[in-house]
Design an enzyme around this catalytic site. Structure first.
Site, PDB file in Angstrom:
ATOM      1  N   HIS A 191      16.715  -7.216  20.442  1.00 64.51           N
ATOM      2  CA  HIS A 191      15.768  -8.232  20.980  1.00 64.51           C
ATOM      3  C   HIS A 191      15.221  -7.667  22.145  1.00 64.51           C
ATOM      4  CE1 HIS A 191      15.604 -11.288  18.013  1.00 64.51           C
ATOM      5  NE2 HIS A 191      17.116 -11.294  17.982  1.00 64.51           N
ATOM      6  N   ARG A 289      -5.078  -7.679  13.694  1.00 61.50           N
ATOM      7  CA  ARG A 289      -4.391  -8.149  12.394  1.00 61.50           C
ATOM      8  C   ARG A 289      -4.533  -9.903  12.274  1.00 61.50           C
ATOM      9  NH1 ARG A 289      -0.275  -5.038  15.006  1.00 61.50           N
ATOM     10  NH2 ARG A 289       0.064  -3.057  13.938  1.00 61.50           N
ATOM     11  N   ARG A 325      -9.618  -6.611  11.110  1.00 63.35           N
ATOM     12  CA  ARG A 325      -9.316  -6.399   9.694  1.00 63.35           C
ATOM     13  C   ARG A 325      -9.215  -7.438   8.823  1.00 63.35           C
ATOM     14  NH1 ARG A 325      -3.179  -3.593   8.675  1.00 63.35           N
ATOM     15  NH2 ARG A 325      -2.507  -5.728   9.154  1.00 63.35           N
ATOM     16  N   GLU A 427      -5.125   3.991   3.958  1.00 66.63           N
ATOM     17  CA  GLU A 427      -3.354   3.848   4.004  1.00 66.63           C
ATOM     18  C   GLU A 427      -2.920   4.213   2.620  1.00 66.63           C
ATOM     19  OE1 GLU A 427      -2.519  -0.105   5.329  1.00 66.63           O
ATOM     20  OE2 GLU A 427      -4.244  -0.827   4.419  1.00 66.63           O
ATOM     21  N   ASN A 450       1.448   4.110   9.488  1.00 62.40           N
ATOM     22  CA  ASN A 450       2.739   3.546   8.889  1.00 62.40           C
ATOM     23  C   ASN A 450       2.879   3.446   7.409  1.00 62.40           C
ATOM     24  OD1 ASN A 450       3.160   3.166  11.947  1.00 62.40           O
ATOM     25  ND2 ASN A 450       3.009   0.918  11.766  1.00 62.40           N
ATOM     26  N   ASP A 451       1.703   2.746   6.881  1.00 64.78           N
ATOM     27  CA  ASP A 451       1.591   2.404   5.545  1.00 64.78           C
ATOM     28  C   ASP A 451       1.104   3.760   4.825  1.00 64.78           C
ATOM     29  OD1 ASP A 451       2.463   0.054   4.828  1.00 64.78           O
ATOM     30  OD2 ASP A 451       0.571  -0.843   5.154  1.00 64.78           O
ATOM     31  N   ARG A 461       9.066   1.691   4.612  1.00 66.92           N
ATOM     32  CA  ARG A 461       9.029   1.618   6.064  1.00 66.92           C
ATOM     33  C   ARG A 461      10.063   0.698   6.355  1.00 66.92           C
ATOM     34  NH1 ARG A 461       3.353  -1.454   7.584  1.00 66.92           N
ATOM     35  NH2 ARG A 461       4.298  -1.708   9.545  1.00 66.92           N
ATOM     36  N   CYS A 498      -4.714   3.675  13.620  1.00 65.69           N
ATOM     37  CA  CYS A 498      -4.196   2.657  14.139  1.00 65.69           C
ATOM     38  C   CYS A 498      -2.868   2.895  13.724  1.00 65.69           C
ATOM     39  CB  CYS A 498      -4.698   1.263  13.881  1.00 65.69           C
ATOM     40  SG  CYS A 498      -5.282   0.932  12.135  1.00 65.69           S
TER      41      CYS A 498
END
Lengths: 565, 89
Positions: A191, A289, A325, A427, A450-451, A461, A498
């Site tokens: 955290h 997002r 998006r 992606e 990432n994707d 991921r 991104c």
């Protein structure tokens, strides 16, 4: 103590110089009085008052964290409130009080037995033990009227050093005053680490027992990138760190050393991310997002609510663009009012544009209406829209037709609107392979690294076991990026990125060399990336990209990048 | 009334999913207990300590036992939490 360096895990790409303040929240209690001197009824009442006060504190901290960091992180306080009100705990404390202990000692004893129990279970249970310690210390502090070390009003330039920082501790840190924090325990995904990134604080976790030897008032350099804690640094080390911290925040767009414009934007999920994006000098938003407007609620946001959110985002920036998006939701994100199917592989299932063109067509239409209206009404940055998880040209065509049909409806209804710039996320490998076919139909691509890495490498991921494969520095991922940019080369289609890769200042030169026009990242690294852009020469960058693209392995990619520095 | 459910959230019955589970169990009147499907032991679903203390991981089957007027509704709500994956960033 002479100058030396301790190492831990760096969790933010930021450095800080400051003076150590040890934070030791555990209160030592005096010996309890004799049992016959205890008024059990009064002690029970004191405990009940303290429990209520602690619950109020937790509610306040939850609200503050939701606002500053995010709803997801704030949820940890829900767990704390439930532990606090757990019948096993309240009964345990009551029994201990009946047995002749004052309230604070009863709390210590009851919690400590549960802490020990969780610790002995190993694995994930260690985190629950930390939660319980946090609650125990809070109750004891309230009961003993102890002065709370107010982490939100430390002297400017403090480096907070602690065994561990709980979420409630971290949420109090004021990035304007604190130069960083360092903890004995903790990992990259703890955290404290996540909070550090959200608050843009230099931070090192997991230094180990050695950290205990660093005393209060010692001067240190916290390098959140390498994980190095320099104790009693010399002037040169301090200057280097300060230069890094003082990375100039540039509110104007930047260009490379030889004059090529590169847009540097921020990714946002919630309204709370807008402030940091503006403060850190982002040119606009490269990825908004929108699923966060839809999650954690009982019914979908209506057209006006969405309209307001999109307008607010665009109006936060004087110029530039805000790329929204469309809803990217699927089997991996729970939404109570949507009938999401159970899927064996949600990442390969009905998500993103696949749902918008299928079961969520009504939601999609509402979102398009809100977007077109916002594009026609917002002052400030231009609004752009972007479709997630496109893998065929037909999907793109069908979505585009929907936008046009909604625009016709709005015209008929006499409602102000505008067709925004229109793009897709790249992606899936399918889109990267077919980029030349997609390019004529869109205004822009944004590569979601990432994707893309996950799908190109067939490595999920977030699965630690395959994290080496799912790395965007794998040659295959770099080739997919190169193919996408090259396909758009002779068209009007601009290409952005991104995802985590765009926010790594060590890769800025490579990305410029690969031909990216825009980079979008979490707000924290915007100044570093802007600085890196201004130091880049495109010819050198292209040569570097060509060398990197010849690499056979990820190790070779890294070696080529390191040699270049 | 009882039901066997496979736990889907990646983190198992920890942190957020556990917190949501306990919160929901407390919203209903029915008395709910849970345990591993392959063992007889049951723990109170309204206790965060008991629920996280089971250390149930993703993919494990748990048994939910509810008694009371709204037992069925309670089980439906709890099953929904256990079979919904966690949101990802």
């Amino acid at each position: 103590m002479a100058e030396r360096t301790l190492s831990g895990i760096g969790v933010t790409p930021l450095s800080g110089v400051g003076t150590v303040i040890w934070y030791r929240p555990d209160a030592d209690l005096p010996e309890p009085p004799e049992p016959e001197d205890i008024d059990a009824e009064a002690e029970l009442a004191r405990f009940e008052d303290a429990r209520e006060a602690a619950e109020d504190e937790l509610e306040t901290e939850r609200a503050r964290t939701a606002d500053r960091v995010g709803k997801e992180e704030a949820a940890v306080f829900d767990a704390h409130i439930q532990f606090l009100n757990d019948p096993q705990i309240t009964d345990g404390v009551a029994d201990a009080i009946e047995g002749g202990l004052p309230a604070e000692h009863a709390v210590q004893e009851t919690f400590s037995s549960f802490v020990e129990q969780f610790e002995n279970m190993g694995g994930r249970m260690g985190e629950r033990a930390d939660d319980l310690r946090d609650i125990r210390d809070r109750l004891v502090r309230v009961l003993s009227d102890a002065e709370r070390t107010d982490l939100s009003s430390l002297p400017t330039g403090s480096v907070v050093v602690a065994e561990r920082l709980t979420p409630s501790d971290t949420a109090q840190l004021d990035p304007e005053r604190v130069a960083g924090f360092v903890t004995v325990t903790g990992g990259r995904t703890s955290h404290a680490a996540i909070f550090a990134r959200s608050l843009a604080l230099p931070a090192i976790v997991g230094v180990g027992e050695e950290l205990n030897a660093v005393e209060d008032d010692t001067e240190v350099v916290v390098d959140g990138e390498t994980g190095d804690l320099v104790v009693q640094p010399d002037d040169e080390q301090k200057e280097a760190a300060a230069a890094d911290t003082d990375v100039e925040i540039r509110h104007d767009p930047v260009e490379t050393a030889d004059g090529v414009d590169i847009e540097v934007a921020a990714n946002i999920g919630t309204r709370a991310d807008l402030g940091p994006a503006v403060d850190r000098g982002a040119d606009g938003v490269g990825l908004f997002r929108t699923e966060f407007l839809f999650l954690d609620r009982e019914s979908p946001p209506d057209e006006d609510e969405q309209f307001d959110a999109y307008v607010e985002a665009a109006e936060s920036f004087d110029a530039g663009r805000v790329v929204v998006r469309t809803l990217d939701i699927g089997g991996d994100k729970p939404v109570p009012y949507l009938d999401l199917p159970d899927e064996e592989n949600p990442f390969l299932g009905e998500r993103g544009i696949r749902r918008s063109l299928g079961p969520d067509a009504d939601l999609f239409e509402t979102q398009i209406r809100a977007l077109l209206r916002a594009a026609g009404s917002a002052d400030g940055a231009r609004l752009s829209v972007m479709l997630p998880l496109v893998s065929t040209v037909e999907e793109l065509r069908r979505a585009r037709e929907q936008f046009e049909s909604v625009a016709d409806d709005l015209t008929e209804e006499g409602i102000v609107h505008e067709m925004p710039e229109f793009g897709i996320m790249v992606e899936t490998p399918a889109t990267a392979f077919m980029a030349d076919q997609f390019a004529p139909h869109v205004d822009f691509f944004s590569i979601g690294t990432n994707d893309l890495a996950q799908y190109v490498m067939a490595a999920e991921r977030g699965n630690e076991r395959v994290s080496d494969l799912g790395d965007y520095r794998q040659p295959a991922v770099l080739r997919a990026i190169d193919a996408t940019v090259s396909a758009a080369d002779d068209t009007d289609c601009w290409v952005g990125m991104c995802g985590e890769m765009a926010g790594d200042p060590d890769l800025t030169e490579l990305l410029v060399g690969l031909g990216l026009d825009e980079l979008s990242m979490s707000a924290v690294t915007v100044p570093q990336v802007k600085a890196a852009v201004t130091e880049t020469d495109t010819e050198d960058a292209e040569a570097l990209a060509a060398r990197v693209l010849r690499a056979e392995t990820k190790a070779e990619v890294i070696e080529t990048l390191t040699e270049n520095q | 009334m009882e039901r066997i459910v496979t736990v889907v959230p990646e983190d198992g019955l920890h942190a957020r999913p556990a917190s949501k589970f306990v919160e929901t169990a407390n919203e209903f009147d029915a008395d709910v207990q849970l345990g591993r499907a392959d063992s007889d032991g049951l723990a109170p679903a309204a206790s965060m300590l008991a629920v996280t203390g089971l250390g149930v991981a993703a993919g494990e089957d748990v048994r939910l036992v509810a008694e009371g007027d709204d037992a069925e509704a309670t089980l439906d709500a709890l099953e929904a939490i256990l079979s919904t994956p966690e949101a990802k960033q």
